[in-house]
Design a protein around this motif. Structure first.
Motif, PDB file in Angstrom:
ATOM      1  N   SER A  59       0.842  -1.195   0.000  1.00 54.06           N
ATOM      2  CA  SER A  59       0.000   0.000   0.000  1.00 54.06           C
ATOM      3  C   SER A  59       0.882   1.252   0.000  1.00 54.06           C
ATOM      4  O   SER A  59       2.069   1.197   0.350  1.00 54.06           O
ATOM      5  CB  SER A  59      -0.902   0.011   1.233  1.00 54.06           C
ATOM      6  N   LEU A  60       0.299   2.365  -0.384  1.00 55.74           N
ATOM      7  CA  LEU A  60       1.047   3.621  -0.352  1.00 55.74           C
ATOM      8  C   LEU A  60       1.387   4.029   1.075  1.00 55.74           C
ATOM      9  O   LEU A  60       2.369   4.735   1.316  1.00 55.74           O
ATOM     10  CB  LEU A  60       0.252   4.721  -1.064  1.00 55.74           C
ATOM     11  N   TYR A  61       0.590   3.577   2.035  1.00 51.85           N
ATOM     12  CA  TYR A  61       0.912   3.858   3.439  1.00 51.85           C
ATOM     13  C   TYR A  61       2.232   3.181   3.814  1.00 51.85           C
ATOM     14  O   TYR A  61       3.101   3.792   4.444  1.00 51.85           O
ATOM     15  CB  TYR A  61      -0.209   3.374   4.355  1.00 51.85           C
ATOM     16  N   LYS A  62       2.388   1.926   3.430  1.00 52.65           N
ATOM     17  CA  LYS A  62       3.633   1.225   3.722  1.00 52.65           C
ATOM     18  C   LYS A  62       4.791   1.812   2.925  1.00 52.65           C
ATOM     19  O   LYS A  62       5.925   1.899   3.402  1.00 52.65           O
ATOM     20  CB  LYS A  62       3.481  -0.268   3.422  1.00 52.65           C
ATOM     21  N   PHE A  63       4.498   2.195   1.684  1.00 53.71           N
ATOM     22  CA  PHE A  63       5.525   2.779   0.819  1.00 53.71           C
ATOM     23  C   PHE A  63       6.115   4.039   1.437  1.00 53.71           C
ATOM     24  O   PHE A  63       7.327   4.278   1.368  1.00 53.71           O
ATOM     25  CB  PHE A  63       4.905   3.096  -0.546  1.00 53.71           C
ATOM     26  N   TRP A  64       5.262   4.851   2.069  1.00 55.35           N
ATOM     27  CA  TRP A  64       5.696   6.146   2.589  1.00 55.35           C
ATOM     28  C   TRP A  64       5.991   6.168   4.081  1.00 55.35           C
ATOM     29  O   TRP A  64       6.634   7.102   4.578  1.00 55.35           O
ATOM     30  CB  TRP A  64       4.635   7.215   2.298  1.00 55.35           C
ATOM     31  N   ASN A  65       5.525   5.201   4.831  1.00 52.76           N
ATOM     32  CA  ASN A  65       5.555   5.270   6.290  1.00 52.76           C
ATOM     33  C   ASN A  65       6.918   5.650   6.876  1.00 52.76           C
ATOM     34  O   ASN A  65       7.044   6.630   7.623  1.00 52.76           O
ATOM     35  CB  ASN A  65       5.094   3.936   6.884  1.00 52.76           C
ATOM     36  N   ASP A  66       7.946   4.887   6.562  1.00 51.25           N
ATOM     37  CA  ASP A  66       9.261   5.142   7.157  1.00 51.25           C
ATOM     38  C   ASP A  66       9.834   6.482   6.715  1.00 51.25           C
ATOM     39  O   ASP A  66      10.381   7.230   7.535  1.00 51.25           O
ATOM     40  CB  ASP A  66      10.233   4.015   6.798  1.00 51.25           C
ATOM     41  N   LYS A  67       9.705   6.793   5.424  1.00 50.62           N
ATOM     42  CA  LYS A  67      10.266   8.036   4.898  1.00 50.62           C
ATOM     43  C   LYS A  67       9.629   9.263   5.540  1.00 50.62           C
ATOM     44  O   LYS A  67      10.309  10.206   5.949  1.00 50.62           O
ATOM     45  CB  LYS A  67      10.083   8.096   3.375  1.00 50.62           C
ATOM     46  N   ILE A  68       8.306   9.247   5.631  1.00 51.61           N
ATOM     47  CA  ILE A  68       7.618  10.409   6.180  1.00 51.61           C
ATOM     48  C   ILE A  68       7.909  10.573   7.666  1.00 51.61           C
ATOM     49  O   ILE A  68       8.214  11.681   8.142  1.00 51.61           O
ATOM     50  CB  ILE A  68       6.102  10.302   5.931  1.00 51.61           C
ATOM     51  N   ASN A  69       7.849   9.498   8.423  1.00 46.94           N
ATOM     52  CA  ASN A  69       8.085   9.614   9.865  1.00 46.94           C
ATOM     53  C   ASN A  69       9.541   9.925  10.184  1.00 46.94           C
ATOM     54  O   ASN A  69       9.830  10.645  11.153  1.00 46.94           O
ATOM     55  CB  ASN A  69       7.617   8.346  10.575  1.00 46.94           C
ATOM     56  N   ASP A  70      10.473   9.426   9.373  1.00 47.52           N
ATOM     57  CA  ASP A  70      11.878   9.804   9.543  1.00 47.52           C
ATOM     58  C   ASP A  70      12.063  11.291   9.253  1.00 47.52           C
ATOM     59  O   ASP A  70      12.823  11.980   9.946  1.00 47.52           O
ATOM     60  CB  ASP A  70      12.782   8.979   8.620  1.00 47.52           C
ATOM     61  N   PHE A  71      11.375  11.779   8.233  1.00 49.38           N
ATOM     62  CA  PHE A  71      11.438  13.205   7.896  1.00 49.38           C
ATOM     63  C   PHE A  71      10.907  14.055   9.044  1.00 49.38           C
ATOM     64  O   PHE A  71      11.484  15.102   9.390  1.00 49.38           O
ATOM     65  CB  PHE A  71      10.631  13.468   6.624  1.00 49.38           C
TER      66      PHE A  71
END
Length: 244
Positions: A134-146
């Motif tokens: 899912s796009l949530y999994k795709f973005w999860n780490d990147k967004i929260n690290d940011f």
């Protein structure tokens, strides 16, 4: 204090005089998504995006010709109900700077944007599944690290549930803002009215350079009032009476 916001599906170019622009935060991730989208046929785009006609043609062509599209500042493009509550034509350089320094716009294609981040026209929701994950999994780490760069800040959540669910609320201090409409003494959550209210509150925060929770509670536009009894440490409720 940082403000979390959602993008909009609809886009319409507006003239905003930004003093400086920013580049996207995750070019490799965006490039990967675009390449995956380019592999989809027009009929697959129609089914996944649930669009047809001119909108389908425009969306499909933008995907296929993405590399050659012109770029514009995010706030110059987004034109949904929420964004139309912003009185952009009357904003001073100070107001625009407030937005650039404090507003974070989640995006299914770009991850996280500032108002002056240069982006290309696109249409993509977090709920559209065209990857193996899912796009949530795709973005999860990147967004929260940011967002780690702002871990000592309070996040004022004006984003929709579709987008705000990406943030790790166990890790960050998030204050949710909820709007309710009282109709015949019953509280209702009317989606379009809530979208308008989120935009109005962002406009209020911008022109008043708001940087604390107590000042947010003074928001009263179009009859909304902060409700102490309905609020708690994680959520601020604003209620107004309307007739349907």
């Amino acid at each position: 204090m940082k403000i979390l916001f959602s993008p909009s599906k609809t886009m319409k170019l507006k003239n905003i005089n930004f003093s400086k622009n920013r580049t996207i935060n995750f070019p490799d991730k965006t490039h990967s998504l675009v390449n995956s989208l380019k592999k989809l046929s027009k009929s697959e785009i129609e089914k996944l995006f649930k669009i047809k006609g001119q909108l389908l043609e425009e969306t499909y062509n933008n995907i296929q010709n993405f590399d050659s599209l012109d770029s514009y500042e995010a706030l110059s493009l987004y034109d949904g109900v929420t964004f139309r509550q912003l009185n952009l034509n009357s904003y001073s350089a100070k107001d625009l700077n407030y937005l650039n320094e404090n507003l974070l716009i989640f995006s299914a294609l770009y991850g996280v944007l500032s108002p002056n981040t240069e982006i290309k026209p696109y249409r993509l929701d977090m709920t559209i599944n065209f990857l193996e994950e899912s796009l949530y999994k795709f973005w999860n780490d990147k967004i929260n690290d940011f967002l780690n760069a702002y871990i000592d800040e309070i996040f004022i959540n004006l984003a929709s549930k579709e987008f705000s669910k990406i943030i790790d609320k166990k890790k960050f201090k998030v204050i949710n803002i909820e709007f309710r409409q009282k109709v015949d003494d019953k509280l209702k959550n009317i989606s379009t009215e809530a979208k308008k209210a989120r935009g109005m509150l962002l406009d209020f925060m911008t022109i008043n350079n708001i940087s604390d929770l107590e000042s947010i509670k003074t928001f009263t536009k179009e009859g909304y009032q902060f409700s102490e009894s309905d609020s708690n440490s994680d959520t601020l409720f604003f209620i107004r009476k309307i007739k349907l």
